[in-house]
Motif scaffolding. Structure first.
Motif, PDB file in Angstrom:
ATOM      1  N   TRP A 215     -69.180 -70.835 -64.274  1.00  0.00           N
ATOM      2  CA  TRP A 215     -69.703 -69.496 -64.524  1.00  0.00           C
ATOM      3  C   TRP A 215     -71.226 -69.505 -64.484  1.00  0.00           C
ATOM      4  N   ILE A 216     -71.787 -68.367 -64.078  1.00  0.00           N
ATOM      5  CA  ILE A 216     -73.230 -68.162 -64.120  1.00  0.00           C
ATOM      6  C   ILE A 216     -73.516 -66.894 -64.918  1.00  0.00           C
ATOM      7  N   CYS A 217     -74.765 -66.728 -65.297  1.00  0.00           N
ATOM      8  CA  CYS A 217     -75.201 -65.543 -66.022  1.00  0.00           C
ATOM      9  C   CYS A 217     -76.299 -64.865 -65.215  1.00  0.00           C
ATOM     10  N   ASN A 218     -76.261 -63.555 -65.135  1.00  0.00           N
ATOM     11  CA  ASN A 218     -77.257 -62.801 -64.393  1.00  0.00           C
ATOM     12  C   ASN A 218     -77.584 -61.535 -65.175  1.00  0.00           C
ATOM     13  N   ALA A 219     -78.856 -61.213 -65.297  1.00  0.00           N
ATOM     14  CA  ALA A 219     -79.298 -60.011 -66.009  1.00  0.00           C
ATOM     15  C   ALA A 219     -80.048 -59.096 -65.047  1.00  0.00           C
ATOM     16  N   PHE A 220     -79.915 -57.784 -65.263  1.00  0.00           N
ATOM     17  CA  PHE A 220     -80.516 -56.787 -64.381  1.00  0.00           C
ATOM     18  C   PHE A 220     -81.237 -55.722 -65.194  1.00  0.00           C
ATOM     19  N   GLU A 221     -82.127 -55.004 -64.542  1.00  0.00           N
ATOM     20  CA  GLU A 221     -82.849 -53.919 -65.199  1.00  0.00           C
ATOM     21  C   GLU A 221     -82.013 -52.652 -65.307  1.00  0.00           C
ATOM     22  N   ASP A 222     -80.997 -52.526 -64.464  1.00  0.00           N
ATOM     23  CA  ASP A 222     -80.131 -51.348 -64.529  1.00  0.00           C
ATOM     24  C   ASP A 222     -78.684 -51.809 -64.683  1.00  0.00           C
ATOM     25  N   ARG A 223     -77.738 -50.993 -64.276  1.00  0.00           N
ATOM     26  CA  ARG A 223     -76.331 -51.268 -64.517  1.00  0.00           C
ATOM     27  C   ARG A 223     -75.725 -52.205 -63.499  1.00  0.00           C
ATOM     28  N   PRO A 224     -74.915 -53.152 -63.923  1.00  0.00           N
ATOM     29  CA  PRO A 224     -74.720 -53.565 -65.301  1.00  0.00           C
ATOM     30  C   PRO A 224     -75.946 -54.327 -65.799  1.00  0.00           C
ATOM     31  N   GLU A 225     -76.103 -54.352 -67.076  1.00  0.00           N
ATOM     32  CA  GLU A 225     -77.261 -55.041 -67.640  1.00  0.00           C
ATOM     33  C   GLU A 225     -77.102 -56.553 -67.594  1.00  0.00           C
ATOM     34  N   LEU A 226     -75.853 -57.030 -67.687  1.00  0.00           N
ATOM     35  CA  LEU A 226     -75.595 -58.465 -67.725  1.00  0.00           C
ATOM     36  C   LEU A 226     -74.247 -58.761 -67.085  1.00  0.00           C
ATOM     37  N   LEU A 227     -74.184 -59.864 -66.358  1.00  0.00           N
ATOM     38  CA  LEU A 227     -72.928 -60.367 -65.799  1.00  0.00           C
ATOM     39  C   LEU A 227     -72.787 -61.824 -66.167  1.00  0.00           C
ATOM     40  N   LEU A 228     -71.597 -62.210 -66.536  1.00  0.00           N
ATOM     41  CA  LEU A 228     -71.279 -63.598 -66.836  1.00  0.00           C
ATOM     42  C   LEU A 228     -69.917 -63.868 -66.221  1.00  0.00           C
ATOM     43  N   GLY A 229     -69.870 -64.817 -65.301  1.00  0.00           N
ATOM     44  CA  GLY A 229     -68.598 -65.112 -64.662  1.00  0.00           C
ATOM     45  C   GLY A 229     -68.784 -66.034 -63.482  1.00  0.00           C
ATOM     46  N   PRO A 230     -67.732 -66.210 -62.697  1.00  0.00           N
ATOM     47  CA  PRO A 230     -67.832 -67.039 -61.509  1.00  0.00           C
ATOM     48  C   PRO A 230     -68.917 -66.491 -60.575  1.00  0.00           C
ATOM     49  N   GLU A 231     -69.540 -67.372 -59.832  1.00  0.00           N
ATOM     50  CA  GLU A 231     -70.655 -66.994 -58.962  1.00  0.00           C
ATOM     51  C   GLU A 231     -70.296 -65.842 -58.023  1.00  0.00           C
TER      52      GLU A 231
ATOM     53  N   ASP B 158     -74.693 -61.052 -58.016  1.00  0.00           N
ATOM     54  CA  ASP B 158     -75.564 -59.883 -57.900  1.00  0.00           C
ATOM     55  C   ASP B 158     -74.744 -58.619 -58.152  1.00  0.00           C
ATOM     56  N   GLN B 159     -75.427 -57.493 -58.160  1.00  0.00           N
ATOM     57  CA  GLN B 159     -74.743 -56.238 -58.448  1.00  0.00           C
ATOM     58  C   GLN B 159     -73.743 -55.861 -57.355  1.00  0.00           C
ATOM     59  N   ALA B 160     -74.017 -56.245 -56.123  1.00  0.00           N
ATOM     60  CA  ALA B 160     -73.080 -55.948 -55.035  1.00  0.00           C
ATOM     61  C   ALA B 160     -71.773 -56.719 -55.217  1.00  0.00           C
ATOM     62  N   SER B 161     -71.869 -57.973 -55.646  1.00  0.00           N
ATOM     63  CA  SER B 161     -70.666 -58.785 -55.880  1.00  0.00           C
ATOM     64  C   SER B 161     -69.842 -58.203 -57.019  1.00  0.00           C
ATOM     65  N   TYR B 162     -70.535 -57.791 -58.071  1.00  0.00           N
ATOM     66  CA  TYR B 162     -69.863 -57.134 -59.195  1.00  0.00           C
ATOM     67  C   TYR B 162     -69.204 -55.836 -58.733  1.00  0.00           C
ATOM     68  N   GLY B 163     -69.929 -55.044 -57.966  1.00  0.00           N
ATOM     69  CA  GLY B 163     -69.388 -53.786 -57.460  1.00  0.00           C
ATOM     70  C   GLY B 163     -68.152 -53.990 -56.613  1.00  0.00           C
ATOM     71  N   ALA B 164     -68.148 -55.053 -55.805  1.00  0.00           N
ATOM     72  CA  ALA B 164     -66.977 -55.358 -54.979  1.00  0.00           C
ATOM     73  C   ALA B 164     -65.769 -55.685 -55.853  1.00  0.00           C
ATOM     74  N   MET B 165     -66.005 -56.338 -56.997  1.00  0.00           N
ATOM     75  CA  MET B 165     -64.895 -56.647 -57.912  1.00  0.00           C
ATOM     76  C   MET B 165     -64.428 -55.389 -58.626  1.00  0.00           C
ATOM     77  N   VAL B 166     -65.355 -54.541 -59.039  1.00  0.00           N
ATOM     78  CA  VAL B 166     -64.992 -53.281 -59.695  1.00  0.00           C
ATOM     79  C   VAL B 166     -64.161 -52.411 -58.755  1.00  0.00           C
ATOM     80  N   GLU B 167     -64.564 -52.372 -57.498  1.00  0.00           N
ATOM     81  CA  GLU B 167     -63.864 -51.543 -56.510  1.00  0.00           C
ATOM     82  C   GLU B 167     -62.621 -52.225 -55.942  1.00  0.00           C
ATOM     83  N   LEU B 168     -62.357 -53.457 -56.399  1.00  0.00           N
ATOM     84  CA  LEU B 168     -61.210 -54.240 -55.953  1.00  0.00           C
ATOM     85  C   LEU B 168     -61.158 -54.377 -54.429  1.00  0.00           C
ATOM     86  N   GLU B 169     -62.342 -54.675 -53.858  1.00  0.00           N
ATOM     87  CA  GLU B 169     -62.398 -54.896 -52.416  1.00  0.00           C
ATOM     88  C   GLU B 169     -61.559 -56.118 -52.052  1.00  0.00           C
ATOM     89  N   ARG B 170     -60.861 -56.024 -50.945  1.00  0.00           N
ATOM     90  CA  ARG B 170     -59.875 -57.020 -50.541  1.00  0.00           C
ATOM     91  C   ARG B 170     -60.409 -58.450 -50.565  1.00  0.00           C
TER      92      ARG B 170
END
Length: 92
Positions: A41-57, A62-74
């Motif tokens: 796992w890695i930790c990443n902090a941002f100035e906007d949303r989300p403020e913090l991510l902790l999980g597999p790389e 980055d926020q795009a990777s998080y967004g892809a998981m939120v949107e359940l991209e294939r």
């Protein structure tokens, strides 16, 4: 718990629900029984949303990777299940 995010001040966790449905749920819904953090796992902090991510790389990079998981991209979901399968194999 498969990743953690802080979004608008709310701590949420990525969980596998009924019928293997993936979703982000508020952490207060669950009791944490294992407080260890996986070594990959890695930790990443941002100035906007989300403020913090902790999980597999592939989720917390980055926020795009998080967004892809939120949107359940294939492709992102495939990475997730590949990681789950590998971790299950380790425990067998």
């Amino acid at each position: 718990m498969h990743a953690v995010t802080v979004f608008e001040g709310v701590v949420c966790t990525l969980v596998i629900g009924d019928s293997d449905h993936l979703g982000w749920q508020p952490a207060w819904l669950f009791e944490v029984t294992d407080r260890s953090i996986p070594t990959d796992w890695i930790c990443n902090a941002f100035e906007d949303r989300p403020e913090l991510l902790l999980g597999p790389e592939f989720i917390a990079r980055d926020q795009a990777s998080y967004g892809a998981m939120v949107e359940l991209e294939r492709d992102q979901v495939a990475r997730f299940w590949k990681r789950i399968d590998a971790r299950r194999a380790e425990n067998d």
